[in-house]
Design an enzyme around this catalytic site. Structure first.
Site, PDB file in Angstrom:
ATOM      1  CG  HIS A   1      11.893  80.857  58.983  1.00  0.00           C
ATOM      2  ND1 HIS A   1      12.093  79.772  59.816  1.00  0.00           N
ATOM      3  CD2 HIS A   1      11.486  81.867  59.786  1.00  0.00           C
ATOM      4  CE1 HIS A   1      11.824  80.119  61.058  1.00  0.00           C
ATOM      5  NE2 HIS A   1      11.441  81.381  61.074  1.00  0.00           N
TER       6      HIS A   1
ATOM      7  CE  LYS B   1      13.412  80.647  73.329  1.00  0.00           C
ATOM      8  NZ  LYS B   1      12.530  81.270  72.359  1.00  0.00           N
TER       9      LYS B   1
ATOM     10  NE  ARG C   1       4.009  83.533  62.386  1.00  0.00           N
ATOM     11  CZ  ARG C   1       4.678  83.151  63.460  1.00  0.00           C
ATOM     12  NH1 ARG C   1       5.161  81.936  63.513  1.00  0.00           N
ATOM     13  NH2 ARG C   1       4.850  83.955  64.472  1.00  0.00           N
TER      14      ARG C   1
ATOM     15  CB  SER D   1      11.164  77.533  64.879  1.00  0.00           C
ATOM     16  OG  SER D   1      11.565  78.154  63.699  1.00  0.00           O
TER      17      SER D   1
END
Ligand code: PNS
Length: 169
Positions: free
Chosen positions: A27, A51, A100, A137
């Site tokens: 990030h 969440k 990515r 993460s």
């Protein structure tokens, strides 16, 4: 006045959105690169009531502030609801996203097209530094939870926060 300077806001703004639970070196690489392209870069931390994360929103924001403190043009804020509304309220015409791998592209393209259709906001894709192409993460949390070494994947303050939080768990 003629030319671009006469055309509305001269401040070029962009947003880097995400959950950032917690922020990783991947990030941070995207945010740092955005700071070189835009005058102001907002890091927008999504509040997702459905969440529960490892870190509270305020903790995520505090970590992001610490690791981006060298960039004078970064602002960190929480948001809930639609990202396009966050952008509209702050006159932000561009969303910057890291890609990515090809597997990221399908969903990111859908979101970019939806967001553009909603308000005309543009999405700019930045290829992730290959060093971090496998990084997320979630994986960081999983590896750290089982005692794996993630010291090369997150900034030192995040590593410390992870260790502390996982000791508590
Ligand atoms: O780090 P993440 O969880 O991959 O980030 C996803 C995020 C926050 C960028 C995305 O879920 C988002 O933009 N959510 C805000 C809600 C919204 O605008 N949804 C419509 C997207 S087309």
């Amino acid at each position: 006045m003629t030319g671009p300077e006469s055309e509305g806001s001269q401040v070029r703004r962009a947003v880097c959105p995400g959950s950032f639970d917690p922020i990783t070196n991947g990030h941070l690489d995207i945010i740092a690169r955005a700071t070189r392209l835009y005058d102001e870069v907002y890091v927008a931390v999504m509040i997702n009531k459905a969440k529960k994360g490892l870190f509270e929103i305020d903790e995520r924001i505090e970590l992001i502030r610490q690791v981006t403190s060298e960039y004078a043009n970064v602002r960190v804020e929480a948001f809930h609801g639609l990202l396009v509304d966050f952008c509209k309220q702050r006159d932000i015409p561009a969303i910057v996203k890291g890609l990515r791998a090809v597997s990221d592209f399908d969903y990111e393209l859908q979101m970019a097209q939806m967001n553009n259709g909603l308000t005309g906001v543009e999405t700019l894709f930045v290829p992730t530094n290959p060093t971090y192409s496998f990084l997320s993460s979630s994986l960081v949390k999983e590896v750290a939870q089982w005692g794996g070494d993630v010291s090369h994947l997150v900034p030192p303050v995040v590593l410390e926060a992870l260790r502390k939080r996982l000791r508590q768990a």
